[in-house]
Design an enzyme around this catalytic site. Structure first.
Site, PDB file in Angstrom:
ATOM      1  N   ASN A   6     -28.994  14.523  34.766  1.00  0.00           N
ATOM      2  CA  ASN A   6     -29.624  14.241  33.472  1.00  0.00           C
ATOM      3  C   ASN A   6     -31.001  13.640  33.764  1.00  0.00           C
ATOM      4  O   ASN A   6     -31.118  12.468  34.083  1.00  0.00           O
ATOM      5  CB  ASN A   6     -28.748  13.253  32.687  1.00  0.00           C
ATOM      6  CG  ASN A   6     -29.447  12.722  31.449  1.00  0.00           C
ATOM      7  OD1 ASN A   6     -30.445  13.284  30.999  1.00  0.00           O
ATOM      8  ND2 ASN A   6     -28.918  11.634  30.895  1.00  0.00           N
ATOM      9  N   LYS A   8     -33.509  13.129  31.901  1.00  0.00           N
ATOM     10  CA  LYS A   8     -34.100  12.338  30.804  1.00  0.00           C
ATOM     11  C   LYS A   8     -35.564  12.706  30.586  1.00  0.00           C
ATOM     12  O   LYS A   8     -35.921  13.872  30.647  1.00  0.00           O
ATOM     13  CB  LYS A   8     -33.927  10.832  31.095  1.00  0.00           C
ATOM     14  CG  LYS A   8     -32.494  10.470  31.456  1.00  0.00           C
ATOM     15  CD  LYS A   8     -32.218   8.996  31.457  1.00  0.00           C
ATOM     16  CE  LYS A   8     -30.797   8.764  31.953  1.00  0.00           C
ATOM     17  NZ  LYS A   8     -30.316   7.403  31.767  1.00  0.00           N
ATOM     18  N   HIS A  81     -25.181  10.879  24.224  1.00  0.00           N
ATOM     19  CA  HIS A  81     -25.613   9.933  25.251  1.00  0.00           C
ATOM     20  C   HIS A  81     -25.876   8.578  24.602  1.00  0.00           C
ATOM     21  O   HIS A  81     -26.414   8.511  23.499  1.00  0.00           O
ATOM     22  CB  HIS A  81     -26.882  10.446  25.952  1.00  0.00           C
ATOM     23  CG  HIS A  81     -27.171   9.657  27.195  1.00  0.00           C
ATOM     24  ND1 HIS A  81     -27.766   8.416  27.143  1.00  0.00           N
ATOM     25  CD2 HIS A  81     -26.900   9.897  28.503  1.00  0.00           C
ATOM     26  CE1 HIS A  81     -27.854   7.947  28.382  1.00  0.00           C
ATOM     27  NE2 HIS A  81     -27.338   8.826  29.225  1.00  0.00           N
ATOM     28  N   GLU A 147     -19.327   7.015  30.736  1.00  0.00           N
ATOM     29  CA  GLU A 147     -20.514   6.270  31.175  1.00  0.00           C
ATOM     30  C   GLU A 147     -20.518   4.876  30.540  1.00  0.00           C
ATOM     31  O   GLU A 147     -20.883   4.738  29.368  1.00  0.00           O
ATOM     32  CB  GLU A 147     -21.790   6.983  30.716  1.00  0.00           C
ATOM     33  CG  GLU A 147     -22.006   8.336  31.319  1.00  0.00           C
ATOM     34  CD  GLU A 147     -23.492   8.695  31.369  1.00  0.00           C
ATOM     35  OE1 GLU A 147     -24.000   8.923  32.474  1.00  0.00           O
ATOM     36  OE2 GLU A 147     -24.138   8.714  30.311  1.00  0.00           O
ATOM     37  N   GLY A 153     -28.634   3.001  34.421  1.00  0.00           N
ATOM     38  CA  GLY A 153     -29.967   2.557  34.801  1.00  0.00           C
ATOM     39  C   GLY A 153     -30.047   1.113  35.276  1.00  0.00           C
ATOM     40  O   GLY A 153     -31.130   0.539  35.359  1.00  0.00           O
ATOM     41  N   SER A 189     -25.618   4.858  37.148  1.00  0.00           N
ATOM     42  CA  SER A 189     -26.150   4.367  38.425  1.00  0.00           C
ATOM     43  C   SER A 189     -25.547   5.021  39.667  1.00  0.00           C
ATOM     44  O   SER A 189     -25.438   4.386  40.716  1.00  0.00           O
ATOM     45  CB  SER A 189     -26.005   2.847  38.518  1.00  0.00           C
ATOM     46  OG  SER A 189     -26.839   2.222  37.562  1.00  0.00           O
ATOM     47  N   GLY A 210     -28.237  10.305  36.540  1.00  0.00           N
ATOM     48  CA  GLY A 210     -29.505  10.177  35.834  1.00  0.00           C
ATOM     49  C   GLY A 210     -30.676  10.121  36.798  1.00  0.00           C
ATOM     50  O   GLY A 210     -31.027  11.115  37.448  1.00  0.00           O
TER      51      GLY A 210
HETATM   52  P1  PGA Z   1     -28.450   6.646  35.636  1.00  0.00           P
HETATM   53  O1  PGA Z   1     -28.219   7.403  34.245  1.00  0.00           O
HETATM   54  O2  PGA Z   1     -27.757   7.477  36.690  1.00  0.00           O
HETATM   55  O3  PGA Z   1     -29.918   6.568  35.812  1.00  0.00           O
HETATM   56  O4  PGA Z   1     -27.794   5.300  35.486  1.00  0.00           O
HETATM   57  C1  PGA Z   1     -27.033   8.069  33.954  1.00  0.00           C
HETATM   58  C2  PGA Z   1     -27.112   8.637  32.569  1.00  0.00           C
HETATM   59  O5  PGA Z   1     -27.716   8.011  31.696  1.00  0.00           O
HETATM   60  O6  PGA Z   1     -26.566   9.728  32.290  1.00  0.00           O
END
Ligand code: PGA
Length: 228
Positions: A6, A8, A81, A147, A153, A189, A210
């Protein structure tokens, strides 16, 4: 195991160009880039998803419908999400139904926030979010991404045991309420280091990655570790 990236709104055109140069041999992987970059990824012949869709019944500036995504050759969409749930009061049911009716695979995100976690209300939150699936036309093409909002994040992840228990809860509840076996990914993460232990969770069916999916070297390493 299925790995979904993802990306983003992290990357610029230059980042994407550099990324695509190194992007070879990605199997069992879906990448969800910013919509504006989707054609570049499709040209590479990989599985592509969009990061969200809205129902085709609505006219909304700035959004993409499942019908549009499907017409481009896109196979997947993320829906629900937490970054969107927190900001927009979205109608998850109509978006999922529209995606299903347009033959997209749906990656539906659910998970507890930090207050739920601290007050031991994780199951209650998951139950509420799974209960919202009652009017979904079919769960056949729905994959759930578990999640925890507090893990997205932040560099923090639950323990393997917590993830295993929560995935078990999700799978049993979906089976009990809707009579379906559902695949569940873990997201929050995930990186090249922690994936070495996260992949040992016995009931996890893959990962939603992410930030770490925007670095091709790190993403490839994650894929290697998971497929090892
Ligand atoms: P992250 O995001 O791996 O940066 O924590 C995961 C997500 O939001 O799908």
């Amino acid at each position: 195991m299925l790995i979904v990236g993802n990306q983003k709104n992290y990357m610029t055109t230059k980042d994407v160009r550099d990324y695509l140069k190194e992007m070879t041999g990605l199997y069992n992987v879906v990448i969800c880039p910013s919509s504006i970059y989707v054609p570049y990824y499709l040209k590479k012949g990989i599985h592509v998803g969009v990061q969200n869709v809205v129902s085709s019944d609505e006219t909304i500036t700035g959004e993409v419908t499942a019908k549009q995504a499907k017409s481009m050759g896109i196979e997947f969409t993320i829906i629900g999400h937490s970054e969107r749930r927190e900001r927009y009061n979205e109608d998850i049911t109509s978006a999922v139904n529209d995606a299903i009716n347009n033959n997209l695979n749906v990656i539906l995100c659910i998970g507890e926030d930090i207050d739920d976690y601290n007050s031991k209300a994780t199951n209650a939150k998951l139950k509420k979010q799974i209960g919202e699936l009652v009017n979904i036309v079919s769960l056949d093409n729905v994959i759930i991404a578990y999640e925890p909002v507090w893990a997205i994040g932040t560099g923090k992840t639950p323990t393997n045991e917590e993830i295993e228990n929560n995935i078990d809860y999700i799978k049993s509840l979906v089976k009990q309420l809707y009579g379906k076996e559902v695949r569940v990914l873990y997201g929050g993460s995930v990186n090249r280091e922690n994936v070495k232990t996260l992949k040992d969770i016995p009931n996890v069916d893959g990962f939603l990655v992410g930030k770490a999916s925007t670095n091709i070297y790190e993403f490839k390493r994650i894929i290697e570790v998971v497929n090892d």
